[in-house]
Design a protein around this motif. Sequence first.
Motif, PDB file in Angstrom:
ATOM      1  N   GLY A   1      -9.874   2.209  -8.946  1.00 26.10           N
ATOM      2  CA  GLY A   1      -9.605   3.209  -7.925  1.00 26.10           C
ATOM      3  C   GLY A   1      -9.819   2.725  -6.505  1.00 26.10           C
ATOM      4  N   ARG A   2     -10.140   1.459  -6.349  1.00 24.89           N
ATOM      5  CA  ARG A   2     -10.408   0.991  -4.982  1.00 24.89           C
ATOM      6  C   ARG A   2      -9.445  -0.112  -4.558  1.00 24.89           C
ATOM      7  N   THR A   3      -8.441  -0.348  -5.368  1.00 20.62           N
ATOM      8  CA  THR A   3      -7.523  -1.447  -5.098  1.00 20.62           C
ATOM      9  C   THR A   3      -6.196  -0.928  -4.571  1.00 20.62           C
ATOM     10  N   ILE A   4      -5.361  -1.847  -4.144  1.00 19.93           N
ATOM     11  CA  ILE A   4      -4.060  -1.455  -3.609  1.00 19.93           C
ATOM     12  C   ILE A   4      -3.166  -0.947  -4.730  1.00 19.93           C
TER      13      ILE A   4
ATOM     14  N   PHE B   1       0.848  -1.178   0.000  1.00 18.00           N
ATOM     15  CA  PHE B   1       0.000   0.000   0.000  1.00 18.00           C
ATOM     16  C   PHE B   1       0.895   1.242   0.000  1.00 18.00           C
TER      17      PHE B   1
ATOM     18  N   CYS C   1      -6.100  -7.908  -2.526  1.00 15.84           N
ATOM     19  CA  CYS C   1      -7.195  -6.995  -2.193  1.00 15.84           C
ATOM     20  C   CYS C   1      -8.508  -7.427  -2.834  1.00 15.84           C
TER      21      CYS C   1
END
Lengths: 427, 778
Positions: free
Chosen positions: A390-393, A196, A351
């Motif tokens: 846009g919501r992943t690591i 991350f 993820c």
Amino acid sequence: MTVYTKGVVFDGVDFDDPDCWKLDRYVKRGGYAALRKIIEGSISQDSVIAEVKLSALRGRGGAGFPTGLKWSFMPRQFPGQKYLVCNTDEGEPGTFKDKDIIELNPHALIEGMIIAGYAMGISVGYNYIHGEIFQDYRRFEAALQEARDAGLLGENILGSGFSFQLYAHHGYGAYICGEETALLESLEGKKGQPRFKPPFPASFGLYGKPTTINNTETFASVPFIIREGGQKFLELGKPNNGGTKLFSISGHVSRPGNYEVPMGMPFAELLALAGGMRDGGKLKAVIPGGSSAPVLPAQIMMDVTMDYDSISKAGSMLGSGAVIVMDESVCMVKALRRLSYFYYEESCGQCTPCREGTGWLYRIVDRIERGEGSLGDLDLLESLGKNIAGRTICALGDAAVMPVQGMLKHFRDEFLFHIENKRCLVH
Amino acid sequence: MLEIEIDGKKLTVPDGSTVMEAAEAVGTYIPHFCYHKKLSVAANCRMCLVQVEKAPKPLPACATPVTDGMRVFTKSDLAVKAQQGVMEFLLINHPLDCPICDQGGECQLQDLAVGYGDVDSRFSEVKRVVPNKDLGPLISTDMTRCIHCTRCVRFSEEIAGAQEIGMAGRGEHSEVMSFIGLTVDSEISGNVIDLCPVGALTSKPFRYQARSWELSRRKGVSPHDGLGSNLILQTKGGRVVRVLPRENESINECWISDRDRFSYEALMSSERLLTPELTIGGQVVSTSWDSALSKVAEEIKGTIEKFGADSIGVVASPNSTVEELYLINKLFGGGLGVRAINTFGRMSDYRLVSESEGVRWLGQSISELRQSDLFMIVGSDLRMESPLLAQQIRQSVKRGAELCVLSPSSSKQLCRSVERIVRPDELLSSLVSIAHSVVVKIGKSVPAVLQLAGLLADDDPMVEAIAKVAGRGGRISILLGEQVENSPQALEIAKVASLFAEAISAEFGWSFASANKVGAQLLTVDSADPTFSRQRKMLIGFGVDLCADSPNAQLMSHQVRAADALVLFSPFKPLSHVAPFSASLPVAPFSETGGSYINIEGVVQAFNGAVRCAGDARPGWKVLRVLGNLLSIPGFDYQSVEDVRRAALGDLEKLSSSTLNNSIDVEDVRINEKHNALIRVGDVPIYQSDAVVRRSHSLQETKLAGCSRLARMNSKTLSSLMINHGDNVLVSQGGAEFSIVAEEDDTLPDFAVALPAVIDGCGVLGELYGPISVKKNM
Ligand SMILES: Cc1cc2nc3c(=O)[nH]c(=O)nc-3n(C[C@H](O)[C@H](O)[C@H](O)COP(=O)(O)O)c2cc1C
Ligand code: SF4
Ligand code: FES
């Protein structure tokens, strides 16, 4: 396969010479002159970085981040070990340029990395090479040895007091290890999974130390910039899109291969360079920047120029510069099915949206292709895409979604036809 | 400090805080799965996505550092849509079999699905199925339910200290598993059951026993080691069916050991004694409490009249409650004048009792201990003795502290450490040498006792490590463990350790592996003389298996065999009724009685019974009260367990610093000659530490329990004895022989034989750290 150059990375390489990769040939065509220029002229670190900034060189790994700016993020005064890493993990379908660089002109990369190490005060570098090009890994090791033997690499380079160690490391072929933080994990001997961010590698990179990562082509462009000047490099391309770029052209063209041409060349011209469409086929669509770039239909494509800004304006990305050319025989549903399968198989799995979403995307496309889709599936694909992107690591999630979005934007009819008629529009 | 606004609430948080931490501080719940305050941040579940002003995408609260002036919206449309999107992904491959899932009712996924899930599923593909894994006898798996949060993976590496669980495979094919062919063998493994937010990892012993909403929760305190871990005993239908940690940051944090978690199985085992039993003339008869206790009282009276009070020996477990120990001492010691009262477990050097100036203890609070810059553990296999204390030290080491271990045998500490493994009879001389060398190295004057052994090499790593920290005035803690406590030279070792600590300004204390060793010392009557040097006519045991819990099983089994009368107060059936008069009296185990324990830092922790006594069992304090009355001893009219506690402790919640005192009053320290005769290393196996644990079925099935059924020697010892790994060998102590399999273990010192304190048939073995002989069994 063709290799063609009018540019920087392969500057002066005689591709017919089987020994073109060797040190003596490289030196003969001006190799290591940039390094000597820095050392003999005692050019400061700041001036080197300024030159790279001036060139408007942008990262060739896909994201196109300005290289000079990235280099200036490295905390040069950091007291502990710092690392320089080259990303030769080239795994994006359609991309095969970095492979040719380490096979045919490895010293350009080595010289580029030594200069980068000098500019950022880094003494150790690694080149992480894709696992499935083992011959090229060997070639690169041989080139490293030549450089070491000639005193160009290692302790006290050319008597300057500057030392730089460079090692080659080969992966095992996982696409995700091309993502820079997964690459670092893999290099550390761990499972290749992205970290991350933040923290970014510039502050917490390899073994937790400040690290700069660039693509192979990025580093290999540096000797030219230092030797000939950033201004000259910039002028080869267009403002904000400096230099030349390697395009890996594949698909239905007469002469697939790597073409190094000035940034901003019209696509039509590039297509002609590659011998035009194969067997007189008609251009249907192009994926202009590697498999994760949204597809563009022929009519849009014939109007773009090959540079970051123009392709981005047309709704896609220059990415890694892999140009996948498709003629009218291609079924877009089938093409997307293949692309989605790739991302589904290559997701690292850590993820949730990517692990679960890529498989779901693939299964829906697969169903549509088999004639088992339903009308709601297209909206579902779009909605899932929004829930992944846009919501992943890491950006693999976005990479998996963009082809879907591109296809549905430009070729929705073909998908509808598959669903309604349970067969292919093309075949 | 940074300023942040969360859903309109403003607060300031320390630099380096994450949005999740800030939200917790202000009481705002952000849904999450992978985040856990004691584990590293993985940010993989994505459930905690929130909206941050100016950020184009929703960000994971658990991994997003707070920046000054940040504005966060956890319930905005963008945030909630993102959370719902993640929930959908989590559910598509999750089996919807909550009705048959053991986690049902206490599942975070189930709970959050109610808030964020949709009524219908948009997923019409085939669901994933993942094969289950064999993680051993404690953890049950349903891997199809796994949501890949990696909490278990991170726990095993970061907290338990060994990578026993990992995520293999990629993408959708990722599977959480142990190493191929291996199980999860950590002594604190059960915590992954609590950590797993879904029903992938559940308790094997608890499987299908109950639904969480059927359970009552009662507070408990661990009866198995000196840390005093706080427990929740979950009960159903009058039985304890599950044990969970009760969070107490200053003691056990949010963890418990497997011993604390699974020992409850013994409470309902078929070995429970449910009615008083008397053996008269070889005949075992169940009887009422009235008749049993009056017979016992008569027998005691008769024995004292005929042979005097010194003909009685009492052994009470140091895991007994304060109240029980107080009444035992009051009844037998004060009331009847019995002096042979042993409440000290396997301690064999009773000079520790007579020469100690106060109650021996940790020497500091547990929280203070964690702040040490260097730990020197002397004579302790700490992971086996006190698993969570070892865990806490491991965390300190990860934060940069140093760890030195001087011990005759030591399971790996699973962190960076300098170890020195020596024969048990060289523990003292080695400690003197180390102390001598360190004190010289830091240029302080060396007390005479520390000069009794020579200096070590100048670059000895342990000396260097200690001297370095001592030199810069760092906080050093010297900790003595059970291997010292049970050593015949305990007094000398303790004295040397205290002198060493004084010389280098270190903290010095004890880590006991019993729940109430501190209480046992406090409550022992002044006249007590716990030695069993001569034969007793009558033996009285309380909460112990007489031989297994003794420092010398051989001597104790002689005692038992020759005694005329045996009285056993125990939750469990005795192993045999041998004496002409035997009484077995069912007293309540820790779950069925109120009471209190005093932990190693001197903190008194009281608890109530969680369930009613099984069968006719009665709380120990009540049984002792009645017996006191039957024997006409004054002052046995307590109405409640609190009355007893008040009599024993007053209103103390923590023992005072005048009571807690590790000083040792001895001048003369002598060091044995070095020799090479075989010596026994008789450590107590983790799952044989007390009568309850010993009868817990699942713990006995673990690998850790299995390791303790071997005679281990290093390769040099083996070859000198012409024994091979795997051979059957005869070991003998004091003339009695015993057959067992030999195993090579190069972590042991030369000419030492690790033969656990408790193994089947161990009754023939003698001193835990005494001479032994071993030969091949032809
Ligand atoms: C899934 C994924 C795969 C990637 N693969 C590669 C790759 O094969 N080669 C590469 O140079 N960069 C790859 N990247 C980009 C790197 O993360 C990184 O941005 C790049 O190496 C930086 O170099 P540059 O600034 O010179 O482009 C990948 C990124 C993602 C998200
Ligand atoms: S987006 Fe995919 S590849 Fe990237 S970290 Fe998440 S699961 Fe792994
Ligand atoms: S709790 Fe933040 S990503 Fe899982």
